[in-house]
Motif scaffolding. Sequence first.
Motif, mmCIF file in Angstrom:
data_model
loop_
_atom_site.group_PDB
_atom_site.id
_atom_site.type_symbol
_atom_site.label_atom_id
_atom_site.label_comp_id
_atom_site.label_asym_id
_atom_site.label_seq_id
_atom_site.Cartn_x
_atom_site.Cartn_y
_atom_site.Cartn_z
ATOM 1 N N VAL B 38 46.954 39.917 51.578
ATOM 2 C CA VAL B 38 45.662 39.234 51.366
ATOM 3 C C VAL B 38 45.771 37.775 50.909
ATOM 4 C CG1 VAL B 38 44.453 41.399 50.896
ATOM 5 C CG2 VAL B 38 45.413 40.100 48.993
ATOM 6 N N GLU B 39 46.942 37.393 50.389
ATOM 7 C CA GLU B 39 47.078 35.998 49.963
ATOM 8 C C GLU B 39 47.416 35.096 51.145
ATOM 9 O OE1 GLU B 39 48.553 35.290 45.627
ATOM 10 O OE2 GLU B 39 49.656 36.988 46.431
ATOM 11 N N ASP B 40 47.917 35.696 52.196
ATOM 12 C CA ASP B 40 48.257 34.892 53.363
ATOM 13 C C ASP B 40 48.246 35.762 54.616
ATOM 14 O OD1 ASP B 40 49.041 32.850 54.973
ATOM 15 O OD2 ASP B 40 51.154 32.899 54.399
ATOM 16 N N PRO B 41 47.081 36.288 54.982
ATOM 17 C CA PRO B 41 47.047 37.179 56.147
ATOM 18 C C PRO B 41 47.306 36.382 57.425
ATOM 19 C CG PRO B 41 44.819 36.723 55.388
ATOM 20 C CD PRO B 41 45.748 36.065 54.411
ATOM 21 N N ASN B 42 48.215 36.888 58.265
ATOM 22 C CA ASN B 42 48.517 36.108 59.466
ATOM 23 C C ASN B 42 48.746 36.935 60.727
ATOM 24 O OD1 ASN B 42 50.991 37.167 58.837
ATOM 25 N ND2 ASN B 42 51.803 35.264 57.987
ATOM 26 N N ASP B 43 48.489 38.238 60.656
ATOM 27 C CA ASP B 43 48.652 39.049 61.872
ATOM 28 C C ASP B 43 47.739 38.558 62.985
ATOM 29 O OD1 ASP B 43 50.472 40.485 60.453
ATOM 30 O OD2 ASP B 43 49.350 42.363 60.404
ATOM 31 N N LEU B 51 39.055 36.065 63.262
ATOM 32 C CA LEU B 51 38.628 37.041 62.257
ATOM 33 C C LEU B 51 37.124 37.251 62.417
ATOM 34 C CD1 LEU B 51 40.640 35.805 59.134
ATOM 35 C CD2 LEU B 51 41.134 37.761 60.605
ATOM 36 N N GLU B 52 36.716 38.505 62.604
ATOM 37 C CA GLU B 52 35.306 38.793 62.873
ATOM 38 C C GLU B 52 34.741 39.812 61.887
ATOM 39 O OE1 GLU B 52 35.491 39.997 66.961
ATOM 40 O OE2 GLU B 52 36.418 38.082 67.507
ATOM 41 N N ARG B 53 33.438 39.980 61.960
ATOM 42 C CA ARG B 53 32.698 40.959 61.150
ATOM 43 C C ARG B 53 33.123 40.925 59.662
ATOM 44 N NH1 ARG B 53 33.306 45.976 65.094
ATOM 45 N NH2 ARG B 53 34.813 44.628 66.089
ATOM 46 N N GLU B 54 32.791 39.815 59.036
ATOM 47 C CA GLU B 54 33.170 39.585 57.635
ATOM 48 C C GLU B 54 32.344 40.444 56.671
ATOM 49 O OE1 GLU B 54 33.905 35.450 56.055
ATOM 50 O OE2 GLU B 54 31.961 35.862 55.152
ATOM 51 N N ILE B 121 35.488 38.187 45.390
ATOM 52 C CA ILE B 121 36.853 37.672 45.216
ATOM 53 C C ILE B 121 37.600 37.582 46.541
ATOM 54 C CG2 ILE B 121 37.100 38.496 42.846
ATOM 55 C CD1 ILE B 121 39.101 40.627 44.260
ATOM 56 N N ALA B 122 37.075 38.280 47.563
ATOM 57 C CA ALA B 122 37.813 38.323 48.834
ATOM 58 C C ALA B 122 36.854 38.729 49.941
ATOM 59 C CB ALA B 122 38.951 39.331 48.739
ATOM 60 N N TYR B 123 37.335 38.680 51.161
ATOM 61 C CA TYR B 123 36.578 39.164 52.310
ATOM 62 C C TYR B 123 37.476 40.078 53.126
ATOM 63 C CZ TYR B 123 33.383 35.414 51.117
ATOM 64 O OH TYR B 123 32.518 34.607 50.442
ATOM 65 N N THR B 124 36.851 41.037 53.821
ATOM 66 C CA THR B 124 37.609 41.811 54.808
ATOM 67 C C THR B 124 36.993 41.526 56.172
ATOM 68 O OG1 THR B 124 36.232 43.799 54.642
ATOM 69 C CG2 THR B 124 38.123 43.648 53.149
ATOM 70 N N TYR B 125 37.801 41.679 57.210
ATOM 71 C CA TYR B 125 37.373 41.382 58.578
ATOM 72 C C TYR B 125 37.776 42.531 59.486
ATOM 73 C CZ TYR B 125 37.044 36.696 56.636
ATOM 74 O OH TYR B 125 36.732 35.619 55.850
ATOM 75 N N PRO B 152 42.396 44.519 44.038
ATOM 76 C CA PRO B 152 41.083 44.951 44.534
ATOM 77 C C PRO B 152 40.848 44.553 45.992
ATOM 78 C CG PRO B 152 40.876 43.773 42.421
ATOM 79 C CD PRO B 152 42.284 43.597 42.877
ATOM 80 N N ALA B 153 41.399 43.411 46.398
ATOM 81 C CA ALA B 153 41.235 42.954 47.782
ATOM 82 C C ALA B 153 42.052 43.817 48.733
ATOM 83 C CB ALA B 153 41.658 41.489 47.900
ATOM 84 N N VAL B 154 43.281 44.146 48.302
ATOM 85 C CA VAL B 154 44.151 45.016 49.109
ATOM 86 C C VAL B 154 43.480 46.372 49.307
ATOM 87 C CG1 VAL B 154 46.349 46.281 49.112
ATOM 88 C CG2 VAL B 154 46.290 43.876 48.410
ATOM 89 N N LEU B 155 42.963 46.906 48.200
ATOM 90 C CA LEU B 155 42.340 48.229 48.240
ATOM 91 C C LEU B 155 41.106 48.238 49.150
ATOM 92 C CD1 LEU B 155 43.075 50.872 46.912
ATOM 93 C CD2 LEU B 155 41.458 50.352 45.085
ATOM 94 N N ALA B 156 40.286 47.201 49.063
ATOM 95 C CA ALA B 156 39.069 47.137 49.879
ATOM 96 C C ALA B 156 39.412 47.064 51.365
ATOM 97 C CB ALA B 156 38.221 45.936 49.461
#
Lengths: 105, 290
Positions: B38-43, B51-54, B121-125, B152-156
């Motif tokens: 989550v600190e540097d996602p690059n896949d 990155l879509e659907r935030e 604190i973060a977003y998921t896509y 918490p970001a990893v878990l989400a």
Amino acid sequence: MRAAFMVEEDRGLDSVVSSRFGRAPLIVIVDLEGSEVRGIRTVENPGARAGSGAAIRAVQKLVDEGVQAVAAGAFGPNAMTALEEVGIRRIQVSGVPVSEALRSL
Amino acid sequence: MIVSVSGGKGGTGKSTVAVNLAALLSRGRRLVLADLDVEDPNDHILLGVGLEREEPVNVMLPFVDYRRCTKCGVCGKVCDTGAMLISPQGVPFLIPRLCSGCRACYFACPEGAIVEGGRTIAYTYLTDVSLDGAEFELVTGSLREGEEHTPPAVLAAKERALSLDADVHLIDTSAGTGNSVATAVDGSDLLIAVTEPTPLGLHDLGLILRVAEELGIESWVVINRAGLGPEDGHVRLAEERGARVAARIPYSREVVESYVGGSPIVLSRPGSEAARALAGLAAMVEEVMG
């Protein structure tokens, strides 16, 4: 007044003021009347062993010890915010013994 | 089946292995790739997609109701991250950036003076990936700039990925062996530890294999950049830890070229030695899946 000095090693008034604030292991606390030293003691800095929020824990210790001013070589953003919030004066000095740093009060 | 790709050391090729495995294992199967670095996602960069659907990741942020506060200081004592400072007058003062949202102060306050607020604190896509016959979903977690607490970001992001129906959930973790990696790999059926033949690669391989052992996860070792240096230490370590060396990906110019080209090597150069090594690894995973 009561002043605190962040130090790496305890050598009383000869302890050298540390370049760091939150992570310095020890705090030398000096009670002063005018320029006269009335008391000196050393306490552990709980920030040194903290996983995070080291500066805040150090500030909390200073508050609990009733300190009015603190000396260290550098203060990070969290340390500055917290020290300002609780009204403890910062003295930016390092590499000198406590006895000498006392003069900048 | 949940398969994690980790490795301890940074830059060993975790994401490269993850995106290539995703491309191979998604053939004829529903696959979700979760990028939990989550600190540097690059896949998504390696796959050439956006990155879509935030969706926001919100954590609790305490506020103090000063009319109720009796200045007892309990909130400051229970705060594990040092976010709650008690002033000389006994007034609690929160430093939001240090708060992990754990709610300890909320539960500890005897006066009910801690009010629940929140912050992002973060977003998921969630992105649909479609590349040369490989179709899968990519879930990405991305921590907001300046935030300190990754778990918490990893878990989400992990929960969002696992909520999607799939035959395989493939998890790509960050470097390291701390909380955020343990949170990412916990519950996996298999951990693929990507290492490289360097002293640091060997050292960190030892650490990640211990994490897997602690969490009761079977682990395999993949030696990336094979040929770069001695591997006997890695092989011995794998043996000691009961981990099989599942693949050796040779150090080659073709790998670098596919990296530069922004396409997984198993699609851009399927005949290359590296692609064949990755295909062998995918076949082994398929065998375990049955």
